[in-house]
Design an enzyme around this catalytic site. Sequence first.
Site, mmCIF file in Angstrom:
data_model
loop_
_atom_site.group_PDB
_atom_site.id
_atom_site.type_symbol
_atom_site.label_atom_id
_atom_site.label_comp_id
_atom_site.label_asym_id
_atom_site.label_seq_id
_atom_site.Cartn_x
_atom_site.Cartn_y
_atom_site.Cartn_z
ATOM 1 N N HIS A 20 40.913 31.128 28.877
ATOM 2 C CA HIS A 20 39.475 30.580 29.774
ATOM 3 C C HIS A 20 39.140 29.362 30.241
ATOM 4 O O HIS A 20 39.860 28.509 29.840
ATOM 5 C CB HIS A 20 38.490 31.066 27.854
ATOM 6 C CG HIS A 20 37.079 31.123 28.124
ATOM 7 N ND1 HIS A 20 36.531 30.394 28.668
ATOM 8 C CD2 HIS A 20 36.781 32.769 28.366
ATOM 9 C CE1 HIS A 20 35.238 31.014 28.635
ATOM 10 N NE2 HIS A 20 35.347 32.220 29.052
ATOM 11 N N ASP A 37 37.334 39.102 25.340
ATOM 12 C CA ASP A 37 38.033 40.845 25.856
ATOM 13 C C ASP A 37 39.355 40.921 24.862
ATOM 14 O O ASP A 37 39.015 42.130 24.999
ATOM 15 C CB ASP A 37 38.423 40.252 27.394
ATOM 16 C CG ASP A 37 36.778 39.963 27.729
ATOM 17 O OD1 ASP A 37 35.777 40.702 27.947
ATOM 18 O OD2 ASP A 37 37.212 39.978 29.396
HETATM 19 N N1 ACO Z 1 48.605 34.591 30.674
HETATM 20 C C1 ACO Z 1 49.937 33.669 31.835
HETATM 21 N N2 ACO Z 1 49.492 32.885 31.385
HETATM 22 C C2 ACO Z 1 48.189 32.495 31.694
HETATM 23 C C3 ACO Z 1 47.134 32.871 30.893
HETATM 24 C C4 ACO Z 1 46.990 34.243 31.024
HETATM 25 N N3 ACO Z 1 46.224 35.218 30.410
HETATM 26 N N4 ACO Z 1 45.976 32.233 31.820
HETATM 27 C C5 ACO Z 1 46.128 31.121 32.469
HETATM 28 N N5 ACO Z 1 47.638 31.362 32.659
HETATM 29 C C6 ACO Z 1 48.222 30.054 32.851
HETATM 30 C C7 ACO Z 1 48.474 29.974 34.550
HETATM 31 O O1 ACO Z 1 49.340 30.519 34.837
HETATM 32 C C8 ACO Z 1 48.135 28.152 34.642
HETATM 33 O O2 ACO Z 1 49.513 28.265 34.372
HETATM 34 P P1 ACO Z 1 50.555 27.100 35.406
HETATM 35 O O3 ACO Z 1 49.309 25.172 34.788
HETATM 36 O O4 ACO Z 1 51.489 26.937 34.999
HETATM 37 O O5 ACO Z 1 49.747 26.475 36.850
HETATM 38 C C9 ACO Z 1 47.255 27.879 33.177
HETATM 39 O O6 ACO Z 1 48.116 28.940 32.853
HETATM 40 C C10 ACO Z 1 46.574 27.232 33.723
HETATM 41 O O7 ACO Z 1 45.524 28.822 34.236
HETATM 42 P P2 ACO Z 1 44.156 28.880 35.178
HETATM 43 O O8 ACO Z 1 44.422 30.013 36.083
HETATM 44 O O9 ACO Z 1 44.340 27.698 36.588
HETATM 45 O O10 ACO Z 1 42.842 28.410 34.111
HETATM 46 P P3 ACO Z 1 41.390 29.085 34.953
HETATM 47 O O11 ACO Z 1 41.132 28.170 33.526
HETATM 48 O O12 ACO Z 1 41.532 28.895 36.281
HETATM 49 O O13 ACO Z 1 41.531 30.373 34.233
HETATM 50 C C11 ACO Z 1 41.233 32.532 33.294
HETATM 51 C C12 ACO Z 1 41.000 31.215 33.184
HETATM 52 C C13 ACO Z 1 40.759 33.503 34.315
HETATM 53 C C14 ACO Z 1 40.258 32.569 32.191
HETATM 54 C C15 ACO Z 1 42.550 32.891 32.834
HETATM 55 O O14 ACO Z 1 42.886 32.201 32.028
HETATM 56 C C16 ACO Z 1 42.963 34.069 33.249
HETATM 57 O O15 ACO Z 1 43.629 35.093 33.863
HETATM 58 N N6 ACO Z 1 42.807 35.475 31.587
HETATM 59 C C17 ACO Z 1 43.289 36.780 31.421
HETATM 60 C C18 ACO Z 1 42.485 36.850 32.330
HETATM 61 C C19 ACO Z 1 41.063 37.263 31.040
HETATM 62 O O16 ACO Z 1 41.251 37.483 30.233
HETATM 63 N N7 ACO Z 1 40.040 37.058 31.686
HETATM 64 C C20 ACO Z 1 38.508 37.378 30.560
HETATM 65 C C21 ACO Z 1 38.362 35.777 30.563
HETATM 66 S S1 ACO Z 1 36.502 35.410 29.771
HETATM 67 C C22 ACO Z 1 36.287 36.970 30.210
HETATM 68 O O17 ACO Z 1 35.669 36.672 31.626
HETATM 69 C C23 ACO Z 1 34.437 37.199 29.674
#
Ligand code: ACO
Length: 434
Positions: free
Chosen positions: A311, A368
Amino acid sequence: MSDRLKLLTPATLTLENKSYSLPTYMGVEGEKAIDITKLRSQTGYVTLDDGYGNTGACESAITYIDGEKGILRYRGYPIEELAEHSRFTEVAYLLLYGELPNSEQLLGFSSRLNESSIVHEDVHHFLSGFPRGSHPMGILATMVASLSTFYPVPDQLDEATEIQIVANLVSQVRTIAAFSYKKSIGEPLVYPSIKYRYTSNFLNMMFASPVRDYQPDADIDSAIDMLLILHADHEQNCSTSSVRTAGSSLANVYAVITAGIAALWGPRHGGANQEVIKMLEQIHAEGGDGTEFINQAKDKNSGNRLMGFGHRVYKNFDPRAVVLKQHCDKLLNKPGLNDPLLDIARRLEEIALKDDYFISRKLYPNVDFYSGLILRAAGIPTDMFTVLFAIGRMPGWLAHWREMIHGEHVTIYRPRQIYTGEILRHYQDINQRA
Ligand code: ACO
């Protein structure tokens, strides 16, 4: 600036050997901010903040989140208390109007929602035009935008019209959602009825048919109602920021809300609940324990993420996921509601929470991760999951729209950029191009 902001000692910024003083403020919960509204005019610089992770785009008095401590409050009330004691309609009122309603106010609000639940009969013509298999989010976005033509909004909004618009959207999003489902399965539409409360009305429109009465299940009804409460607002998330961005141009409110629905659809936002179930079903079908999927999620080249994990704001735990997990355990223990996907979800969570990849990146289950399992137990098909999220988020979007248009002044949202394209070049005749 609101008088709830406390002025702190100004920050000093040194750029090209010149010093600038920037005002700093503290919000009521101790969040600190540097005011850069005059930065560009004074220094020629803009800030660079891809994804706005460090940008406070507005002041807001609706929802408070402390992502480090796992705190979420609507208008000061902890989400755990609201999920336990309240109903969605009451929470919608709280978000929209700032206070929990007294009995009379709640009755008035609920009655208005009931009276506003029927969409204009001609809206049905739109429904018949969608191709078979249309995604319900596409239908929802289109139909909500179409309401702007059925219920024209005057340029000068008076209070009574605004109250009615809010009721139309909170109530009709649920009617349209159920209609889009009925359309997708080829069954006749079921109209809303004043016999039911908000959530059971929706479930009745989804599951009743001319040959089958809907048999309400109190546990499912309250689980879905609680799920709507948990989704009702989340301050400046992607869809709410889209609502504020579109709303800042003073566009028609039905179109403004459509912007929010569009943003919510994506798999990194509201669409994640649908992706979580797809992921769990895939693991179930392949028969593994999820380790293979987790390995793929850790591999950037795979293009897979562990859906329902991570998140932007919560870096310890998502308080909504905690509430949902408890309800999920309880609901899926009921005879006939057992779901093998729950065990897979629990196992995935257990493996991920011990894995250094997820620990070091502070990735925890989000709202979620478990919501889809509750929706499945209620018989809601997977491609309707994000639509349910939209029903829940409607009061939040509208509360932010109201807060913005009633603010001291509405500033159009218009970020800057750092240009990295071609520098000046001149037009060439087509025959002279390489
Ligand atoms: N699985 C694997 N790796 C992940 C995940 C995941 N679910 N989420 C983040 N990471 C990793 C990224 O690859 C990144 O790695 P790095 O630092 O080695 O490059 C690091 O964690 C940070 O990720 P970001 O995408 O920069 O984090 P951000 O805060 O921008 O993204 C997000 C948050 C979009 C929710 C992300 O965690 C994600 O895509 N999760 C999966 C989708 C999801 O569950 N979305 C629902 C969110 S809740 C809502 O909207 C109600």
